[in-house]
Each structure stands twice: as structure tokens, then as C-alpha cells.
Motif scaffolding. Structure first.
Motif, mmCIF file in Angstrom:
data_model
loop_
_atom_site.group_PDB
_atom_site.id
_atom_site.type_symbol
_atom_site.label_atom_id
_atom_site.label_comp_id
_atom_site.label_asym_id
_atom_site.label_seq_id
_atom_site.Cartn_x
_atom_site.Cartn_y
_atom_site.Cartn_z
ATOM 1 N N SER A 256 74.988 36.061 27.895
ATOM 2 C CA SER A 256 73.544 36.217 27.672
ATOM 3 C C SER A 256 73.176 35.909 26.230
ATOM 4 N N LEU A 257 74.011 36.373 25.294
ATOM 5 C CA LEU A 257 73.757 36.097 23.884
ATOM 6 C C LEU A 257 73.811 34.593 23.604
ATOM 7 N N ILE B 240 73.249 32.138 25.698
ATOM 8 C CA ILE B 240 72.086 31.474 26.307
ATOM 9 C C ILE B 240 70.847 31.642 25.430
ATOM 10 N N LEU B 241 70.636 32.858 24.928
ATOM 11 C CA LEU B 241 69.462 33.104 24.087
ATOM 12 C C LEU B 241 69.538 32.322 22.781
ATOM 13 N N MET B 242 70.730 32.234 22.202
ATOM 14 C CA MET B 242 70.885 31.475 20.960
ATOM 15 C C MET B 242 70.553 29.996 21.179
ATOM 16 N N ILE B 243 70.973 29.454 22.305
ATOM 17 C CA ILE B 243 70.662 28.058 22.625
ATOM 18 C C ILE B 243 69.163 27.884 22.863
ATOM 19 N N MET B 244 68.554 28.871 23.517
ATOM 20 C CA MET B 244 67.106 28.814 23.765
ATOM 21 C C MET B 244 66.315 28.724 22.467
ATOM 22 N N VAL B 245 66.780 29.458 21.452
ATOM 23 C CA VAL B 245 66.087 29.443 20.159
ATOM 24 C C VAL B 245 66.026 28.025 19.600
ATOM 25 N N LEU B 246 67.102 27.266 19.765
ATOM 26 C CA LEU B 246 67.149 25.899 19.245
ATOM 27 C C LEU B 246 66.068 25.023 19.877
ATOM 28 N N PHE B 247 65.761 25.285 21.147
ATOM 29 C CA PHE B 247 64.765 24.482 21.850
ATOM 30 C C PHE B 247 63.344 25.023 21.662
ATOM 31 N N CYS C 194 70.236 36.937 15.349
ATOM 32 C CA CYS C 194 69.445 38.173 15.360
ATOM 33 C C CYS C 194 68.505 38.228 16.564
ATOM 34 N N TYR C 195 67.890 37.089 16.884
ATOM 35 C CA TYR C 195 66.976 37.032 18.022
ATOM 36 C C TYR C 195 67.713 37.319 19.323
ATOM 37 N N ALA C 196 68.895 36.720 19.484
ATOM 38 C CA ALA C 196 69.667 36.917 20.715
ATOM 39 C C ALA C 196 70.066 38.375 20.881
#
Length: 270
Positions: free
Chosen positions: A180-181, A183-190, A215-217
Motif C-alpha cells: 500500500s505504501l 502504491i501511494l508513493m507511485i501515485m504521488v509521482l503522477f 510522508c504522504y504514503a
């Protein structure tokens, strides 16, 4: 408080030492996520219900931080015919950048209070429909209880909204946490290219030094078990019912009937 499913994990943005510019960068990403899943629609449905029952009143958002989704919610309400609706954003520690941004606009229906407003003392807050958007899970049970009791004692309407729901068993959350962490880190990039306003910190600490994605993840994942499950809310409200004030809570719905988050609604009985 015994019997709660919620657990008290930490989130980076809760720490006083956490840099304000970094907190703002993360807040902008949260706004992007909420725009993607249209939480403003579910919130507008709930506020429209209050208006139909109690009449149009000022919206006093508590814990507004850098602004969040409430200006978008107000825009939806105006499109639905609630032209006289207004929004006052507040915080215990008012955000100077948000004050300059919103109070500098010509639109008088959206303002940010320069005065500190404490959500646990609603008798001292401006009159209107109090809202708490995606911030209630930050409150420890004692604080959460105090906020609910304060609304009842002051006989002021209160709407609390969380864009997620704490339904997943805790061991499942821990099991899938690494994935999950990631996935969220990759989402931030997009998501970052859609952030407004864009700053050099947002870019550098996303793509060169990935502090923001990390931090966001973590904060995004930690918020899930911190949310008050529906049974938790029953526990918080168990001695706050009365003939002069009514509570309800459940799944929030978009105009098309799809579920999007959870809510608590408290209203004085005339």
C-alpha cells in the motif's frame, strides 16, 4: 476509551516540528485526491440536507488547514440554488498563506478567519453549521468526545466527514502495508503535476529527494486505522443523546447513490 476499533498511530503532519511548507505540499496532494474521487459531491449532499431541514446558514469549517475541499463544496451548493450560502474557514492555528489567498479574493462568500478557533469549545466559535472535513480521525478519543459534547451543549449543527471508512481488519492492514505504501508513493509521482500552486519544494522533494511521497504514503495509510469505525462512533455518542439534540451517522452518498466515506451529523431539535 475501551472497545474502540480505532488505534492511535502517528501521522507526520500531527507533529509540531513538521515543517509548515512540507505540510502544505502534502495538503495540496490530498486536495488532488479528493478532487479525483469527488468527495465534494458527497459533502454537498449532506449540507443540502441540513439546509432543507434547518434553513441556509453560514458554514464554519473547523480545522481548515490550507483550505481543503470546502470552497469547492460551496461552489456546488451555489450551483444547486443555495446562492446565499457562505463559508468561513477556521483553524486552531490559522494558515497565513490561506488567509492571504482567500481573503484577498473579491468573493465575499469565502473567507478565512484570522482568529484562532477551538473545535472543542463551540460556544466561542462563530455561529453556523460547523464542519470537520477529514480531520476528526486526528483527534484522540477524549478530544473527539469533547468536540461532540461541545456541539450538543452549544446546540449548534455539526457535520463531520471522513473520505474513508475503517472496515479492514487490523492484521490485514499490516499485511498489505508495504504494498500500500509503495502504491501511494507511485501515485504521488503522477498527481504532483496537477498540484496548484506548484512550488520548487513540491518538485524537488517529490522527484529528487522523495520526502513528500514517503510522508504522504505513511500518513495516508496511517489515517485508515485511526478513523473511527461506525461502532466506535456509537461508543462516543452513547451518553450524548437527548430530546433537544439528535445524532445520526453512516455512509455518505454521492448524488448518484454511490457510497463515498462516512459522516456524523448532529442537529439541535427545535
Amino acid at each position: 476509551m475501551k472497545g474502540l476499533k480505532r488505534i492511535q498511530l502517528f501521522e507526520f503532519e500531527d507533529f509540531e516540528w513538521f515543517p509548515g511548507w512540507l505540510r502544505s505540499c502534502m495538503t495540496r496532494l490530498i486536495v488532488i485526491l479528493q478532487s479525483m474521487i469527488r468527495t465534494d459531491q458527497a459533502i454537498a449532499v449532506l449540507i443540502a440536507r441540513v439546509y432543507k431541514e434547518k434553513g441556509i446558514m453560514p458554514i464554519v469549517d473547523l480545522g481548515s488547514g490550507a483550505g481543503g475541499m470546502m470552497p469547492d463544496v460551496l461552489g456546488l451548493l451555489k450551483k444547486q440554488g443555495y446562492d446565499s450560502a457562505t463559508l468561513l474557514m477556521t483553524d486552531l492555528y490559522p494558515n497565513e498563506q490561506a488567509i492571504a489567498k482567500f481573503n484577498g479574493k473579491e468573493d465575499p462568500s469565502v473567507r478565512y478567519s484570522e482568529q484562532s478557533v477551538d473545535a472543542t469549545n463551540m460556544r466561542q466559535s462563530p455561529e453556523g453549521l460547523k464542519t470537520m472535513m477529514n480531520s476528526f480521525h486526528h483527534m484522540r478519543p477524549e478530544q473527539a468526545k469533547k468536540i461532540l459534547a461541545s456541539a450538543k451543549d452549544a446546540r449548534t449543527p455539526l457535520l463531520i466527514y471522513e473520505m474513508g471508512e475503517n472496515k479492514m481488519p487490523l492484521f490485514i492492514w499490516w499485511l498489505f502495508l508495504p504494498l500500500s505504501l509503495l502504491i501511494l508513493m507511485i501515485m504521488v509521482l503522477f498527481m504532483t503535476p496537477f498540484v496548484k500552486p506548484m512550488t520548487w519544494q513540491q518538485l524537488i522533494f517529490t522527484y529528487l529527494i522523495p520526502i513528500i511521497p514517503i510522508c504522504y504514503a505513511w500518513d495516508g495509510q496511517a489515517s485508515m486505522p485511526r478513523m473511527y469505525a461506525l461502532k466506535d462512533i456509537d461508543i462516543l455518542l452513547e451518553d450524548l443523546h437527548g430530546n433537544d439534540y439528535k445524532w445520526e451517522h453512516g455512509a455518505a452518498l454521492k448524488p448518484d447513490g454511490k457510497k463515498q466515506g462516512t459522516y456524523i451529523l448532529g442537529l439541535p431539535v427545535n
